[in-house]
Scaffold this active site. Structure first.
Site, mmCIF file in Angstrom:
data_model
loop_
_atom_site.group_PDB
_atom_site.id
_atom_site.type_symbol
_atom_site.label_atom_id
_atom_site.label_comp_id
_atom_site.label_asym_id
_atom_site.label_seq_id
_atom_site.Cartn_x
_atom_site.Cartn_y
_atom_site.Cartn_z
ATOM 1 N N SER A 185 79.877 33.021 68.408
ATOM 2 C CA SER A 185 79.545 31.919 67.513
ATOM 3 C C SER A 185 80.281 32.132 66.200
ATOM 4 O O SER A 185 80.637 33.261 65.842
ATOM 5 C CB SER A 185 78.037 31.870 67.250
ATOM 6 O OG SER A 185 77.711 30.985 66.194
ATOM 7 N N TYR A 198 69.956 36.129 65.408
ATOM 8 C CA TYR A 198 70.939 35.505 66.303
ATOM 9 C C TYR A 198 72.362 35.789 65.844
ATOM 10 O O TYR A 198 73.221 36.199 66.633
ATOM 11 C CB TYR A 198 70.678 34.000 66.352
ATOM 12 C CG TYR A 198 71.711 33.172 67.065
ATOM 13 C CD1 TYR A 198 71.643 32.971 68.439
ATOM 14 C CD2 TYR A 198 72.750 32.553 66.362
ATOM 15 C CE1 TYR A 198 72.577 32.184 69.098
ATOM 16 C CE2 TYR A 198 73.686 31.769 67.007
ATOM 17 C CZ TYR A 198 73.600 31.587 68.372
ATOM 18 O OH TYR A 198 74.526 30.811 69.026
#
Length: 292
Positions: A185, A198
């Protein structure tokens, strides 16, 4: 021939409806509906005869990759946690593309399940050529001090431990020419405090993948990473506050979130023989925001 379009206006832009969902969310409740390439992705046989395992293949990027791989000629196993209806819809779309599709439910936090996924893929499809590790868990908080310890551990077990377990099971049985594609990401490079657990797992995925690529190229296996920016998936309305959902993606250069189908061509490239000289790389698809 594909019609030229202004990418800023190709798909819906914020504000998005604040359609609260319970985690892990479902595609059926997404507004606007996500485009996974059901009709928009056109295949050309680039993965003919390949056998793929995709985690988190029930929805979002995983579904888009499963559809694209099938349209490119690959048979597909998808793993998912508990979203049965979404998973069966993905399999229907894979089969509609003329390929074999199998959905396997279970929790990838458990090493035994990860081993079983690899074994069952080989048993059902006759091999494992492409491993896409895409499933992820996240929750948003006002402060890292609010993150429960067990939630932090779940995030790492789902996003990082599962990657380790799956790669450990897959590498010994993958053929020369195999491809592992991990999903990171932009959060690996530009972490938002609200999803710090995360974000930090995504940095770990990048680091692990680069190191793994150095080792397994001796077996003829390539390892690469896709690092998306904001993508319109059920993870967003099911884990983020309403105000964040409403404006999701507006800080990209394009002013909108990506649709899952806009990511799948990168996975196809990295899985294909055309990417034979690409390993240890991170491919960003962030709508213009920098990575690295």
């Amino acid at each position: 021939m594909t019609t030229m379009q202004d990418p800023r206006h190709q798909y819906p832009a914020p504000p998005y409806p604040q359609d609260d969902q319970n985690h892990p969310g479902t595609e059926a409740k997404m507004t606007p509906k996500a485009d996974h390439g059901e009709t928009s992705y056109k295949g050309s046989g680039r993965l003919a005869g390949r056998k793929a395992l995709i985690t988190g293949g029930d929805s979002g990027i995983g579904r888009a990759v499963a559809i694209a791989f099938a349209k490119e000629g690959a048979d597909v196993v998808i793993s998912y946690l508990s979203e049965d209806k979404d998973a069966q819809e993905t399999i229907r779309l894979v089969q509609e593309a003329g390929q074999k599709g199998i959905a396997i439910a279970g929790d990838i936090q458990e090493e035994a399940h990860c081993k079983q996924l690899v074994k069952q893929t080989i048993d059902e499809l006759g091999g494992l050529d492409i491993l896409v590790i895409n499933a992820a868990f996240q929750m948003a908080h006002d402060s890292f001090l609010d993150i429960p310890n067990d939630e932090f551990e779940r995030t790492y077990r789902t996003n990082v431990f599962a990657m380790f377990y799956l790669c450990k099971a897959a590498v010994p049985v993958m053929p020369e020419g195999g491809s592992i594609i991990n999903t990171a990401s932009i959060q690996a490079y530009m972490p938002e405090p609200s999803i710090l657990a995360y974000a930090s797992t995504k940095a770990a995925i990048v680091n692990f993948s680069k190191g793994l690529a150095k080792e397994v190229i001796d077996k003829g296996i390539r390892v690469n990473v896709v690092a998306p920016g904001p993508v319109w998936t059920p993870l967003i309305p099911s884990t983020m506050p309403d105000d964040k959902v409403k404006t999701f993606g507006e800080d990209s250069y394009l002013g909108r979130a990506a649709q899952p189908v806009e990511l799948s061509p990168i996975y196809v490239l990295l899985a294909s023989q055309e990417a034979s000289y690409i390993t240890g790389m991170v491919y960003g698809a962030t709508g213009g925001r920098p990575i690295g």
